[in-house]
Scaffold this motif. Structure first.
Motif, PDB file in Angstrom:
ATOM      1  N   ARG A 101       0.978  -1.083   0.107  1.00 44.09           N
ATOM      2  CA  ARG A 101      -0.040   0.055   0.099  1.00 44.09           C
ATOM      3  C   ARG A 101       0.909   1.259   0.136  1.00 44.09           C
ATOM      4  N   PHE A 102       1.959   1.078   0.683  1.00 46.01           N
ATOM      5  CA  PHE A 102       2.769   2.378   0.762  1.00 46.01           C
ATOM      6  C   PHE A 102       3.918   2.427  -0.216  1.00 46.01           C
ATOM      7  N   ASN A 103       3.807   1.590  -1.291  1.00 51.93           N
ATOM      8  CA  ASN A 103       4.821   1.226  -2.276  1.00 51.93           C
ATOM      9  C   ASN A 103       6.312   1.147  -1.658  1.00 51.93           C
ATOM     10  N   GLN A 155      -4.092   5.376   2.806  1.00 48.72           N
ATOM     11  CA  GLN A 155      -3.827   3.951   2.485  1.00 48.72           C
ATOM     12  C   GLN A 155      -4.493   3.032   3.100  1.00 48.72           C
TER      13      GLN A 155
HETATM   14  C1  LIG Z   1       2.077   3.750  -5.318  1.00 46.57           C
HETATM   15  O1  LIG Z   1       2.355   3.710  -6.582  1.00 46.57           O
HETATM   16  C2  LIG Z   1       1.013   3.991  -7.395  1.00 46.57           C
HETATM   17  C3  LIG Z   1       1.297   3.532  -8.739  1.00 46.57           C
HETATM   18  O2  LIG Z   1       2.338   4.228  -9.270  1.00 46.57           O
HETATM   19  C4  LIG Z   1       0.573   5.055  -7.186  1.00 46.57           C
HETATM   20  O3  LIG Z   1      -0.527   5.416  -7.996  1.00 46.57           O
HETATM   21  C5  LIG Z   1       0.432   5.613  -5.839  1.00 46.57           C
HETATM   22  O4  LIG Z   1      -0.172   6.887  -5.398  1.00 46.57           O
HETATM   23  C6  LIG Z   1       1.656   5.077  -4.964  1.00 46.57           C
HETATM   24  N1  LIG Z   1       1.407   5.252  -3.468  1.00 46.57           N
HETATM   25  C7  LIG Z   1       2.024   6.006  -2.495  1.00 46.57           C
HETATM   26  C8  LIG Z   1       1.698   5.880  -1.115  1.00 46.57           C
HETATM   27  O5  LIG Z   1       3.116   6.573  -3.098  1.00 46.57           O
END
Ligand SMILES: *[C@@H]1O[C@H](CO)[C@@H](O)[C@H](O)[C@H]1NC(C)=O
Ligand SMILES: *[C@@H]1O[C@H](CO)[C@@H](O)[C@H](O)[C@H]1NC(C)=O
Length: 312
Positions: A101-103, A155
């Motif tokens: 969720r937090f990439n 998130q």
């Molecule tokens: C995670 O990555 C997605 C796709 O690149 C993006 O849409 C989303 O905003 C990102 N989330 C965060 C928390 O950075």
């Protein structure tokens, strides 16, 4: 050692109602070396009652009186262990979901849950809470009034929608926080009452580092940790020229605190107008220690030469 305090015993009854609490802290981590991936601790009135971690995989009592649980309920520790072993598995899964969720792909992450209840033994009022945090920020928390989940971070929104729509889950949370948790809390308080409901008065001493340092009034060995320590002049509490320390835990489960008084502008003949008062919340007796030069413990004579000087 000289007797340093003048005790005024004004009765020994505890007058205030007591709010008891049962709290559980679960901590899941990833990428932290030399620390178990999952740790669970429970506290009653801020006293630790049990401990479990992913390495020992066994929930164990942390107070002698918690052993009494098995007299009524022989399977208690096995059941707690099973619950926590299951929880440990969901923590592993959840921390992976959170990272997605937090990439996040790697690094050090901490997922925490804190839940529990408070019970006022006079009014019977109960308060419960259940909240989750990720990397030190609130992630999602339960609002007992509306029986919905609050998500302070975007998130957590998916989780909020999922949990809000699961009515059985929400009802079980409410039931736990308002019924089951207070029931167990009462049981634990009953097992531990001799220890939890005791009041220990501290020993109070006056300390001074150097002849020009503030005089520190130090109380140690009190229980519980709801106490007040302050300086008075002519019987009036002082707010200026005082420095309050925090209440700190001692190894034996009691507490200590100090309050310093800056006497640099006080004439020696006025010292007798000052005293230091210790009070334990809800307990009538308090300890009054008069400011007396001869009663101050110092360490400035322990290095060979005298540090004591008198003005002419
Ligand atoms: C995670 O990555 C997605 C796709 O690149 C993006 O849409 C989303 O905003 C990102 N989330 C965060 C928390 O950075
Ligand atoms: C005590 O008070 C005096 C002034 O009254 C001040 O100069 C001194 O710095 C204070 N000492 C401490 C330790 O705060």
């Amino acid at each position: 050692m000289k007797t340093l305090s003048f005790l005024l015993l004004l009765g020994l009854t505890r007058v205030a109602a007591v709010t008891h609490s049962l709290k559980y802290f679960y901590t899941g981590s990833s990428g932290v070396s030399n620390f178990p991936e999952f740790v669970a601790v429970g506290l009653v009135d801020d006293v630790q009652i049990d401990y479990y971690d992913s390495e020992t995989r066994r929930d164990v009592p942390k107070q002698d009186w918690m052993d009494k649980v098995t007299a009524d309920d022989p399977q208690y520790w096995d059941r707690q262990t099973d619950i926590l072993t299951g929880t440990q598995q969901t923590y592993k899964v959840n921390i992976d979901i959170l990272k997605q969720r937090f990439n996040q792909t790697g690094g050090l992450h901490v997922y925490q849950r804190m839940y529990g209840c408070e019970w006022d033994d006079e009014t019977g009022e109960v308060r419960g809470y259940d909240q989750y945090g990720y990397d030190g920020e609130d992630f999602i928390l339960f609002d007992l009034k509306t029986q919905t989940w609050i998500s302070p971070t975007p998130q957590a929104f998916i989780t909020k929608q999922k949990w809000d729509s699961d009515k059985a889950f929400t009802v079980s949370r409410k039931n736990y926080l308002t019924q089951i948790c207070p029931e167990w809390l009462k049981k634990y308080v009953n097992y531990g009452k001799i220890s939890l409901l005791r009041t220990d008065l501290p020993s109070v001493s006056l300390l001074q580092k150097t002849p020009s340092s503030p005089v520190s009034c130090h109380a140690t060995g009190f229980y519980p940790d709801k106490a007040d320590l302050f300086w008075r002049k002519d019987g009036e509490q002082l707010h200026e020229d005082v420095d309050h320390g925090e209440i700190l835990p001692n190894k034996d489960g009691t507490f200590q605190m100090r309050v310093d008084l800056n006497l640099s502008s006080v004439r020696p003949e006025d010292w007798s107008r000052y005293d230091c008062v210790f009070q334990l919340s809800g307990v009538k007796n308090h300890i009054v220690t008069k400011l007396d030069k001869d009663q101050i413990r110092t360490n400035w004579e322990t290095c060979g030469k005298t540090g004591r000087t008198r003005s002419f």
